[in-house]
Design a protein around this motif. Structure first.
Motif, PDB file in Angstrom:
ATOM      1  N   LEU A 100      -7.278  -1.270  -7.737  1.00 43.60           N
ATOM      2  CA  LEU A 100      -7.556  -1.637  -6.811  1.00 43.60           C
ATOM      3  C   LEU A 100      -7.459  -0.490  -5.774  1.00 43.60           C
ATOM      4  N   GLY A 101      -5.397  -0.339  -4.978  1.00 44.05           N
ATOM      5  CA  GLY A 101      -5.295   0.589  -4.269  1.00 44.05           C
ATOM      6  C   GLY A 101      -5.935   2.276  -4.405  1.00 44.05           C
TER       7      GLY A 101
ATOM      8  N   TRP B 268       1.827   3.782  -1.443  1.00 47.68           N
ATOM      9  CA  TRP B 268       3.450   3.753  -2.264  1.00 47.68           C
ATOM     10  C   TRP B 268       3.006   3.163  -3.379  1.00 47.68           C
TER      11      TRP B 268
ATOM     12  N   ARG C   9       5.239   2.993  -7.945  1.00 42.81           N
ATOM     13  CA  ARG C   9       6.408   2.325  -8.700  1.00 42.81           C
ATOM     14  C   ARG C   9       6.706   4.131  -8.723  1.00 42.81           C
ATOM     15  N   SER C  10       5.507   5.208  -9.450  1.00 43.95           N
ATOM     16  CA  SER C  10       5.382   5.938  -9.705  1.00 43.95           C
ATOM     17  C   SER C  10       4.677   7.403  -9.119  1.00 43.95           C
TER      18      SER C  10
ATOM     19  N   LYS D   2       1.830  10.291  -7.220  1.00 39.81           N
ATOM     20  CA  LYS D   2       0.758  10.035  -7.025  1.00 39.81           C
ATOM     21  C   LYS D   2       0.527  11.428  -6.700  1.00 39.81           C
TER      22      LYS D   2
ATOM     23  N   THR E  52       8.775  -6.927  -7.331  1.00 39.33           N
ATOM     24  CA  THR E  52       7.791  -7.117  -5.876  1.00 39.33           C
ATOM     25  C   THR E  52       8.075  -8.666  -5.077  1.00 39.33           C
TER      26      THR E  52
ATOM     27  N   HIS F  42      -7.925 -17.542  -0.546  1.00 41.86           N
ATOM     28  CA  HIS F  42      -7.887 -16.149  -1.462  1.00 41.86           C
ATOM     29  C   HIS F  42      -9.689 -15.820  -1.758  1.00 41.86           C
ATOM     30  N   ILE F  43     -10.380 -14.987  -1.154  1.00 42.14           N
ATOM     31  CA  ILE F  43     -11.596 -15.002  -1.410  1.00 42.14           C
ATOM     32  C   ILE F  43     -11.924 -13.173  -1.287  1.00 42.14           C
ATOM     33  N   GLY F  44     -10.913 -12.232  -0.816  1.00 40.82           N
ATOM     34  CA  GLY F  44     -10.505 -10.895  -1.475  1.00 40.82           C
ATOM     35  C   GLY F  44     -11.684 -10.615  -2.756  1.00 40.82           C
TER      36      GLY F  44
END
Ligand code: NDP
Length: 308
Positions: free
Chosen positions: A143-144, A161, A163-164, A166, A200, A271-273
């Protein structure tokens, strides 16, 4: 061998109809009509029951009907059960739409202009061009990355940002805890699209907000558990943050006296994303079922030790 859905009635009927039409060989059952529990090999749900693996002794795969799997107690499940998150293109589309709506609203100071409208103030403010607006995305997964691609044509200065490490065209990428503060220092608007894990939980806290430029803005599209709600209120009250768009809360729905309801600097949505639609998710789910039947690796299997 059966696939059991535990979803709301209308989605359940839609899933069943799609399987009857396109994959009639798969025995689809809808909770609570589970039939013989020993035949249930696949289970698909947003909110699972607690006793899943004991109730269905031959369970092989749990398909989350959501992109996140934080609602499953992964520690409780035997290791041989695979947990698969939903890679529905409809979810990505929904999140991209929401992220663009929220980001452009904050970028163009819509919350401020709405407050002015209510106060009958006709006053234009200096416009920051997109090329000077630094937008940071926490979480560079399915998604990001989709959000970075949608935002690129506007010309924002994009940061990300994960964890690994990119390499994403047009995005300055940061990785790991040691690069969190340098990342945050460059986020005029921060979008959270992380999975909720032990690592997180609570990441959107007072220290995080203090590391951002004064007056920065927040969009939480991840999970309610990412945000320390009291810290957001304090950061808005002391001006460290100027506005927040919040789609997810620790307790959904919030109580009638929750302070976010009528906070002038918070936009709250229920919560409609994005949510999974059988229409767009069917091919993804069927593809994984067929892979599993052929003994191949499925797409979206989560790493149990990482929690996402
Ligand atoms: P992915 O698993 O594809 O991506 C997760 C990203 O987060 C990865 O880039 C990962 O890093 C990064 N990440 C995970 N843990 C950490 C950590 N400790 N520190 C830094 N980065 C970390 O997930 P999706 O993109 O599919 O979904 C993300 C989340 O969006 C979901 O889990 C859910 O919480 C939320 N969501 C919200 C919706 C809504 O309606 N509001 C709808 C759908 C999803 P790396 O790449 O290095 O592994």
């Amino acid at each position: 061998m059966a696939l059991l859905f535990k979803v709301d009635d209308s989605r359940g009927s839609a899933w069943k109809a799609l399987f009857e039409q396109h994959a009639p060989d798969i025995d689809v059952r809808l909770w609570p009509d589970i039939g013989d529990p020993a035949l249930v090999r696949y289970f698909a749900a947003w909110q699972p029951p607690h006793d899943l693996h004991t109730r269905f002794p031959n369970l092989d795969v749990i398909f989350a009907t959501s992109a996140g799997v934080d609602q499953f107690d992964l520690g409780e499940l035997p290791g041989h059960i695979q947990v698969v998150r939903m890679l529905d293109p409809g979810i990505a589309q929904g999140i991209v739409e929401y992220a663009c709506f929220a980001l452009l609203s904050l970028h163009r100071q819509v919350p401020l202009y709405l407050r002015q409208q209510r106060a009958r103030v006709w006053q234009d403010r200096e416009l920051t061009p997109a090329r000077r607006r630094r937008v940071g995305i926490m979480g560079l997964g399915n998604l990001g990355v989709a959000v970075t691609q949608a935002l690129r044509p506007f010309g924002f200065e994009l940061r990300g940002w994960a964890r690994s490490h990119k390499h994403i065209d047009g995005v300055q990428c940061f990785a790991g805890d040691e690069q969190l503060k340098p990342f945050l220092a460059q986020c005029d608007i921060l979008i959270c699209l992380l999975p909720l894990t032990d690592d997180t939980r609570g990441v959107l806290n007072a220290q995080t907000f203090a590391a951002m430029p004064k007056g920065a803005q927040l969009i939480n599209l991840g999970r309610g558990g990412h945000l320390i709600e009291r810290d957001l209120l304090d950061a808005l009250d002391n001006g460290q943050l100027s506005d927040a768009v919040v789609d997810v809360l620790e307790d959904e729905p919030p109580s009638p006296d929750h302070p976010f309801w009528d906070h002038p600097n918070i936009w709250l949505t229920p919560h409609i994303g994005a949510n999974t639609s059988p229409d767009t998710a069917f091919e993804v789910l069927l593809g994984n079922l067929r892979r599993h039947q052929r003994g191949e690796a499925m797409q979206g299997v989560i790493a149990r030790h990482q929690g996402y």
